[in-house]
Design an enzyme around this catalytic site. Sequence first.
Site, PDB file in Angstrom:
ATOM      1  N   ARG A 152       0.823  -1.215   0.000  1.00 32.42           N
ATOM      2  CA  ARG A 152       0.000   0.000   0.000  1.00 32.42           C
ATOM      3  C   ARG A 152       0.853   1.261   0.000  1.00 32.42           C
ATOM      4  NH1 ARG A 152      -2.952  -3.724   2.723  1.00 32.42           N
ATOM      5  NH2 ARG A 152      -1.530  -3.390   4.461  1.00 32.42           N
TER       6      ARG A 152
ATOM      7  N   GLU B 157       5.072 -10.060  14.954  1.00 28.10           N
ATOM      8  CA  GLU B 157       4.438 -10.602  16.160  1.00 28.10           C
ATOM      9  C   GLU B 157       4.629 -12.125  16.191  1.00 28.10           C
ATOM     10  OE1 GLU B 157       0.408  -9.424  16.361  1.00 28.10           O
ATOM     11  OE2 GLU B 157       0.102 -10.225  18.389  1.00 28.10           O
TER      12      GLU B 157
HETATM   13  P1  5GP Z   1       4.347  -2.603  11.279  1.00 29.85           P
HETATM   14  O1  5GP Z   1       5.591  -3.154  10.665  1.00 29.85           O
HETATM   15  O2  5GP Z   1       4.451  -1.135  11.594  1.00 29.85           O
HETATM   16  O3  5GP Z   1       3.846  -3.412  12.426  1.00 29.85           O
HETATM   17  O4  5GP Z   1       3.204  -2.791  10.205  1.00 29.85           O
HETATM   18  C1  5GP Z   1       3.072  -1.863   9.207  1.00 29.85           C
HETATM   19  C2  5GP Z   1       2.770  -2.533   7.903  1.00 29.85           C
HETATM   20  O5  5GP Z   1       1.629  -3.367   8.010  1.00 29.85           O
HETATM   21  C3  5GP Z   1       2.477  -1.474   6.873  1.00 29.85           C
HETATM   22  O6  5GP Z   1       3.147  -1.803   5.673  1.00 29.85           O
HETATM   23  C4  5GP Z   1       0.970  -1.506   6.719  1.00 29.85           C
HETATM   24  O7  5GP Z   1       0.614  -1.433   5.366  1.00 29.85           O
HETATM   25  C5  5GP Z   1       0.529  -2.818   7.319  1.00 29.85           C
HETATM   26  N1  5GP Z   1      -0.577  -2.663   8.282  1.00 29.85           N
HETATM   27  C6  5GP Z   1      -0.608  -3.062   9.571  1.00 29.85           C
HETATM   28  N2  5GP Z   1      -1.799  -2.812  10.126  1.00 29.85           N
HETATM   29  C7  5GP Z   1      -2.546  -2.224   9.175  1.00 29.85           C
HETATM   30  C8  5GP Z   1      -3.892  -1.718   9.128  1.00 29.85           C
HETATM   31  O8  5GP Z   1      -4.682  -1.753  10.087  1.00 29.85           O
HETATM   32  N3  5GP Z   1      -4.290  -1.155   7.955  1.00 29.85           N
HETATM   33  C9  5GP Z   1      -3.470  -1.083   6.878  1.00 29.85           C
HETATM   34  N4  5GP Z   1      -3.956  -0.500   5.760  1.00 29.85           N
HETATM   35  N5  5GP Z   1      -2.222  -1.572   6.875  1.00 29.85           N
HETATM   36  C10 5GP Z   1      -1.762  -2.128   8.017  1.00 29.85           C
END
Ligand code: 5GP
Length: 175
Positions: A62, A99
């Site tokens: 995204r 996780e």
């Molecule tokens: P992080 O590495 O910060 O835990 O996860 C971020 C990544 O997971 C981002 O690339 C994001 O696109 C995706 N992601 C995690 N949770 C969500 C969510 O609730 N909505 C969206 N659109 N993407 C999420």
Amino acid sequence: PDLRDLLLSRIRDVPDYPRPGVVFKDITPLLADPAAFGALIDALAALCARHGADKIVGLEARGFILAAPAAAKAEIGFVPIRKAGKLPGATLSQAYELEYGTAEIEVHPEAFAPGDRVLVIDDVLATGGTAEASLSLIRRAGAEVAGVAVLLELAFLDGRSRLTPALAGAPLEAL
Ligand code: 5GP
């Protein structure tokens, strides 16, 4: 404040996706609204100028949707950071903790000129692991971090704290 309200009004909560108990933030209504999407891209392009970025990195998948038009608007180059195995040439790889288990992202090592200032764009900052790994890749490729910009920060997961050491003083902007 007006931009913030407009953007928030176009993000939809989807309960129990991708797993029971998780509320997923769905940005597809925002992408489908040209006023909201256009305002978002304009704001991201303005951040590029404000932080003196020479290149924009988008994080698969995204992040690509937001980063590529912002780069075109800001008249600077776009560089994809992809999940392992997707880039065609030689790559630098960075593993990071999820996780459950680990993930790996990659970049082409020749994507940046030495000392390029790079702004990283993604849709959502959750735990911060993906963004943190991207900053390692950018530095290993010889570039500098101009900042990280996301549409939405899930503050309750405190990704900002996890990302702070890797930012090394560069800004984290959540629109
Ligand atoms: P992080 O590495 O910060 O835990 O996860 C971020 C990544 O997971 C981002 O690339 C994001 O696109 C995706 N992601 C995690 N949770 C969500 C969510 O609730 N909505 C969206 N659109 N993407 C999420």
